[in-house]
Design an enzyme around this catalytic site. Structure first.
Site, PDB file in Angstrom:
ATOM      1  N   TRP A 185       0.837  -1.205   0.000  1.00 52.28           N
ATOM      2  CA  TRP A 185       0.000   0.000   0.000  1.00 52.28           C
ATOM      3  C   TRP A 185       0.868   1.249   0.000  1.00 52.28           C
ATOM      4  CZ3 TRP A 185      -0.323   4.136   3.337  1.00 52.28           C
ATOM      5  CH2 TRP A 185      -1.415   4.982   3.190  1.00 52.28           C
ATOM      6  N   HIS A 186       2.018   1.183   0.680  1.00 50.39           N
ATOM      7  CA  HIS A 186       2.869   2.360   0.805  1.00 50.39           C
ATOM      8  C   HIS A 186       3.557   2.739  -0.500  1.00 50.39           C
ATOM      9  CE1 HIS A 186       2.372   1.753   5.153  1.00 50.39           C
ATOM     10  NE2 HIS A 186       2.729   3.016   5.263  1.00 50.39           N
ATOM     11  N   GLY A 187       3.765   1.805  -1.381  1.00 56.02           N
ATOM     12  CA  GLY A 187       4.406   2.195  -2.625  1.00 56.02           C
ATOM     13  C   GLY A 187       4.740   1.018  -3.515  1.00 56.02           C
TER      14      GLY A 187
END
Length: 478
Positions: A325-327
């Site tokens: 989700w973060h990248g």
């Protein structure tokens, strides 16, 4: 528009005055004003992506109505999966498409072949992960019959696009924020003062702590081959406080700003670096995301109800998805996997809920055992942050390797005394205020007005001194 910008310093008072003095406490006009202000706030970044935000809002609003009013389960499922599919499709295209294409090309290259696949050149719409998750939770809750559908578009759009949380959270739930949007609000002086105090602390975290740490974290990480192992450790420590000051600072500003308008947002940070194990850390770090994944992914997968294999599988899934989700980079996935490995012994020994209250709640100092636990947990977290910050897996592995092979015991070449002192003062303030919702909430409130305001002016002066350059918040990229 950045929270730490002159533009926001002008924007916020204007909206505040219009909200309380022009709308005359008319709920409909207040919500319309908040929605228009939120669209303007987002359009200041790039007005073209405003249309994507509006489309996503309309999609979930209409899908929710169709799900609620459908007479057959087939139609309910159709609108549910249509909304989920399109939302995740947008997220996948803008955020992950190039990552998957590049990964496929790398795998094919390992087998001695080379292929050309089309990639897209487009900037990531700021805040897309946050407002997408707002809409997803709403549609899922409608489908699961946890909440009634919202038929007033202004109310729903305000929930999705509410400017304090629009760009970098916290990730709100319709069950928490929508009732506040629909409820008549009157000005509360104490709530507004508390909001200003939290905004002040958030700005201090961002401008004084995070941005100063960022200067040296970037210097060391971007030139890691040139530095000794001790300096690389300093770089990891600087990033550790940079990301905390940056993201929790944003959350403090968001929560404080919302209080000015008579609404409470979900708490997103609860002094995570004072945690005694990784489970406690994840109950205190980015709380809105952790709880989102727990409710909408972990529990539907079976949670920890099933056998040992199911518990381990679900734990790794939630941490890997959280990392992704973060990248779109393997570094984030490894970061998530590493935290899953940290968490696993606690899960297997059923000790993952040992620490539910803040450390040393009834005393001024932690016990020796608690201090050791905090240091170990903090060290594990710092190590994991190396993967989060590194440009690639190769960079992260080389960075870690160089820590243990090059002058680990020597004094760091980069050791800015002033910044280190600032961080030490920051830690002390956080420790003193750890029992509260945020560090400044009750600090000096029992002292004289002179002492209290002298402290506030010191913080304001520090913010003014270091606010020469506007720097984006780290989580804008997510």
């Amino acid at each position: 528009m950045l929270f730490n910008s002159i533009n926001f310093a002008i924007f916020l008072p204007i909206v505040f005055l219009l909200y309380w003095f022009v709308t005359k406490n008319n709920l409909k006009f207040q919500n319309i004003l908040l929605l228009v202000a939120s669209y303007y706030f987002y359009a200041c970044w790039d007005f073209r992506f405003l249309f994507l935000l509006i489309f996503s809002t309309l999609l979930d609003y209409y899908s929710g109505i169709k799900i609620e009013n459908s007479s057959s389960e087939k139609n309910r499922k159709f609108w549910f999966w249509l909304s989920i599919g399109i939302n995740l499709g947008f997220l996948g295209v803008f955020k992950y498409y190039n990552f998957f294409v590049d990964s496929i090309k790398d795998v094919v290259f390992l087998f001695g072949h080379k292929i050309d696949l089309w990639t897209i050149k487009v900037i990531l719409p700021v805040g897309i992960s946050f407002y997408t998750f707002h809409g997803l939770s709403y549609v899922i809750d409608i489908y699961k019959k946890r909440i009634p559908v919202e038929t007033n578009f202004i109310n729903y759009a305000t929930f999705v696009c509410y400017f304090p949380l629009l760009v970098a959270g916290p990730i709100e739930r319709a069950t928490h924020l929508l009732p506040q949007i629909k409820k008549k609000r009157t000005f509360n002086y104490a709530q507004a003062v508390d909001g200003l105090r939290q905004i002040l602390w958030g700005l201090f975290k961002k401008i004084v702590i995070a941005d100063n740490c960022a200067e040296y974290a970037n210097l060391i990480f971007n030139n890691s081959d040139d530095y000794s192992g001790s300096t690389l450790i300093m770089g990891a420590l600087f990033f550790t406080f940079q990301i905390y000051g940056d993201f929790s600072g944003y959350s403090d500003i968001a929560l404080g700003t919302s209080r000015l308008f008579g609404m409470e947002l979900l708490k997103n940070f609860n002094f995570p670096y004072f945690s005694r194990d990784i489970a406690e850390f994840w109950r205190r770090w980015h709380i809105s995301l952790s709880s989102w994944f727990k409710d909408y992914l972990y529990i539907p997968l079976g949670g920890s109800v099933g056998g040992l294999k199911l518990k381990i599988r679900n734990t790794f899934i939630i941490f890997l998805v959280s990392g992704f989700w973060h990248g779109a980079n393997w570094t984030f996935i490894v970061w998530g996997a590493l935290n899953a490995l940290y968490f696993l012994p606690l899960l297997l020994s059923n000790t993952n809920r040992n620490y539910m209250k803040i450390v040393a709640y009834d005393s001024n100092l932690p016990s020796f055992k608690e201090l050791v636990s905090i240091i170990i947990t903090f060290s594990l977290t710092v190590f994991a942050w190396i993967f989060f910050r590194a440009n690639s897996l190769t960079h992260a592995i080389t960075y870690i390797k160089d820590i243990f092979t090059s002058k680990l015991i020597a004094l760091p070449e980069v050791r800015p005394t002033f910044v280190i002192v600032l961080v030490a003062i920051f830690i002390l303030i956080e420790w003193i205020g750890r029992r509260n919702n945020y560090a400044l909430e009750k600090m000096f409130t029992e002292k004289s007005v002179f002492v209290r305001w002298s402290f506030y002016f010191v913080l304001l002066f520090a913010i003014f001194i270091f606010s020469t350059k506007e720097q984006e918040f780290i989580y804008f990229q997510f």
